[in-house]
Design an enzyme around this catalytic site. Structure first.
Site, PDB file in Angstrom:
ATOM      1  N   HIS A 198      19.788 -96.524   2.683  1.00 40.15           N
ATOM      2  CA  HIS A 198      18.419 -96.235   2.250  1.00 40.15           C
ATOM      3  C   HIS A 198      18.403 -95.966   0.743  1.00 40.15           C
ATOM      4  O   HIS A 198      17.456 -96.324   0.046  1.00 40.15           O
ATOM      5  CB  HIS A 198      17.847 -95.023   2.989  1.00 40.15           C
ATOM      6  CG  HIS A 198      17.689 -95.236   4.463  1.00 40.15           C
ATOM      7  ND1 HIS A 198      17.188 -94.258   5.299  1.00 40.15           N
ATOM      8  CD2 HIS A 198      17.951 -96.293   5.250  1.00 40.15           C
ATOM      9  CE1 HIS A 198      17.149 -94.735   6.541  1.00 40.15           C
ATOM     10  NE2 HIS A 198      17.612 -95.951   6.539  1.00 40.15           N
ATOM     11  N   HIS A 205      17.868 -90.316  19.429  1.00 41.79           N
ATOM     12  CA  HIS A 205      16.404 -90.310  19.544  1.00 41.79           C
ATOM     13  C   HIS A 205      16.096 -90.117  21.024  1.00 41.79           C
ATOM     14  O   HIS A 205      16.865 -90.575  21.877  1.00 41.79           O
ATOM     15  CB  HIS A 205      15.772 -91.651  19.167  1.00 41.79           C
ATOM     16  CG  HIS A 205      16.052 -92.152  17.787  1.00 41.79           C
ATOM     17  ND1 HIS A 205      17.218 -92.790  17.446  1.00 41.79           N
ATOM     18  CD2 HIS A 205      15.280 -92.158  16.678  1.00 41.79           C
ATOM     19  CE1 HIS A 205      17.161 -93.152  16.176  1.00 41.79           C
ATOM     20  NE2 HIS A 205      15.993 -92.776  15.677  1.00 41.79           N
ATOM     21  N   GLU A 254      20.813 -91.263   3.762  1.00 38.85           N
ATOM     22  CA  GLU A 254      21.495 -92.448   4.303  1.00 38.85           C
ATOM     23  C   GLU A 254      21.875 -93.379   3.156  1.00 38.85           C
ATOM     24  O   GLU A 254      21.029 -93.743   2.322  1.00 38.85           O
ATOM     25  CB  GLU A 254      20.592 -93.165   5.305  1.00 38.85           C
ATOM     26  CG  GLU A 254      21.229 -94.436   5.836  1.00 38.85           C
ATOM     27  CD  GLU A 254      20.596 -94.957   7.106  1.00 38.85           C
ATOM     28  OE1 GLU A 254      20.146 -94.158   7.952  1.00 38.85           O
ATOM     29  OE2 GLU A 254      20.561 -96.185   7.264  1.00 38.85           O
ATOM     30  N   ASP A 290      16.528 -93.223  23.051  1.00 32.70           N
ATOM     31  CA  ASP A 290      17.884 -93.782  23.174  1.00 32.70           C
ATOM     32  C   ASP A 290      18.514 -93.361  24.487  1.00 32.70           C
ATOM     33  O   ASP A 290      19.397 -94.040  25.000  1.00 32.70           O
ATOM     34  CB  ASP A 290      18.837 -93.238  22.085  1.00 32.70           C
ATOM     35  CG  ASP A 290      18.357 -93.499  20.684  1.00 32.70           C
ATOM     36  OD1 ASP A 290      17.582 -94.435  20.486  1.00 32.70           O
ATOM     37  OD2 ASP A 290      18.788 -92.737  19.785  1.00 32.70           O
TER      38      ASP A 290
END
Ligand code: XUL
Ligand code: CO
Length: 439
Positions: A271, A101, A268, A104
């Site tokens: 998820h 990101h 994911e 990050d």
């Protein structure tokens, strides 16, 4: 630059009998499986955020792991030390990709122009480090969920100004992804959802998210991004209702707004289980819609209702995942370990143990999935299960799309009764799975 993970060697494959904690037991990059090297089947990626940033903070306590890498945190010196640590880490493990990101890789400044300047500086440094290695960027993304300005959403915000901040972050993150040669760009809609309809216009918010995605596609293509955009579905956390609940919901959304040609799914594992699905289900739904792009490889805990982002150790799940991936002809993306060490696993050694575990689990999953395919019993069973459609005149007619309801009703009336309903043989097939897994 001095070595950061000083006592940790380059991790090599030693085979399943090895007791060396710093060796692969199953991940043997050059081993050929179904005509392709393991390393090609399994393009592993390091998640910048968990591996280089997160120190184990949870709702009840601060960091347990020191990820300062000898610098003062939230400085550009720290950002560079994370790059050094990340590249040493990937090189020691033979990992060829990373995902990030925007926030990050640099500390976010109050002013977006300053954040962008820092992003330019750090990506120059990352590019320098990439030079002469075979490490690449798998995907980039913008974090549009941590900053308080996104409390009512990013694409789904009520504020046109906040919407522009989201646009600015996506624009920059796309530029950085292109600069680093990233294969994909991810949208995980952390704040794109709602808590109560008492204050929410769902249609308005969804249309605005679609507008933002359309602008992202147009801009991305205009600056030479040829890769895939991904939606990463998640049903809850942080929001009670998330607009990208699961793959089926996200695919429907993309089709509704004409985004399906540019987007695929980043599935994911944890998820999927939060959505009440298996990991395999989410992969299959994506694959049959031509939208299986990339995978965030982790696992959840079935006793807990939140996103625990654990390193995958469940070989059964990994096998079924790799079965889907092999059947789909591989991924255009890769396997990003969106996973974090448990809070008490707070040393550098633990970071390596976690990746060795994850990579070995998926290597084992690959070997076992290939064995299932080579064995053929499960595939044959499924093929035969539907044979009445392929092997009979009436079945063929239905498949050709030329049958009418009246015609089929007349056919049924002439049957009297049918004996043509076979057993699903679930228990037999589960025992086939076990015999392959544990042979
Ligand atoms: C959150 C999550 C994110 C995405 C990228 O659950 O998975 O880290 O992968 O934003
Ligand atoms: Co993820």
């Amino acid at each position: 630059m001095s070595e950061i993970f000083k006592n940790i060697p380059v991790i090599k494959y030693e085979g399943k009998d090895s007791k060396n904690p710093f060796a692969f037991k199953f991940y043997n990059p050059d081993q050929v499986v179904l005509g392709k090297k393991m390393s090609e089947h399994l393009p592993f990626a390091m998640a910048w955020w968990h591996n280089l940033c997160a120190g184990g903070t949870d709702m009840f306590g601060r960091d347990t792991a020191d990820k300062s890498f000898g610098t003062e945190k939230a400085t550009m010196e720290h950002a560079k030390a994370k790059v050094d640590a990340g590249f040493e880490f990937m090189q020691k493990l033979g990992i060829k990709y990373f995902c990030f990101h925007d926030v990050d890789i640099v500390p976010e400044a109050d002013d977006i122009k300053e954040t962008n300047r820092r992003l330019d500086e750090i990506t120059d440094y990352i590019l320098e480090k990439m030079n002469g290695t075979d490490i690449k960027c798998l995907w980039g993304t913008a974090n549009m969920f941590s900053n308080p300005r996104f409390m009512n959403g990013a694409g789904s915000t009520n504020s046109a100004e906040v919407y522009c901040f989201a646009a600015a972050q996506i624009k920059k993150a796309l530029e950085l992804t292109v600069k680093l040669g990233g294969k994909g760009y991810v949208f995980w809609g952390g704040r794109e959802g709602y808590e109560t309809l008492l204050n929410t216009d769902v249609k308005f918010e969804q249309e605005n998210i679609a507008r933002l995605m359309k602008m992202a596609v147009e801009y991305g293509r205009s600056i030479g991004f040829t890769g895939d955009f991904y939606i990463e579905p998640k049903p809850k956390e942080p929001m009670k209702h998330q607009y990208d609940f699961d793959a089926a919901t996200a695919i429907g959304f993309l089709r509704q707004y004409g985004l399906d040609k540019d987007f695929k799914m980043n599935i994911e594992a944890n998820h999927a289980t939060l959505a009440g699905h298996t990991f395999q289900h989410e992969l299959r739904i994506s694959a049959i819609n031509g939208m299986l792009g990339s995978i965030d490889a982790n696992q959840g805990d079935y006793l807990l209702g939140w996103d625990t982002d654990e390193f995958p150790f469940d070989v059964y799940e990994a096998t079924l995942c790799m079965y889907e991936v092999l059947k789909a002809g591989g991924l255009t993306g890769g396997f990003n370990f969106d996973a974090k060490n448990r809070r008490p696993s707070n040393t550098f050694d633990d970071m390596f143990h976690a990746y060795i575990l994850g990579m070995d689990t998926f290597a084992l999953g690959l070997l076992k999935a290939a064995a299932i395919i080579e064995d053929g019993r499960i595939d044959d069973f499924i093929k035969n299960k539907y044979s009445s459609f392929n092997d009979t005149e009436i079945g063929k007619k239905i498949l050709s799309g030329s049958a009418t309801l009246s015609e089929l009703a007349a056919f049924a009336e002439n049957l009297g009764d049918t004996k043509n309903v076979q057993s699903g043989r679930q228990e037999y097939l589960e025992s086939v799975m076990n015999s392959i897994l544990f042979s």
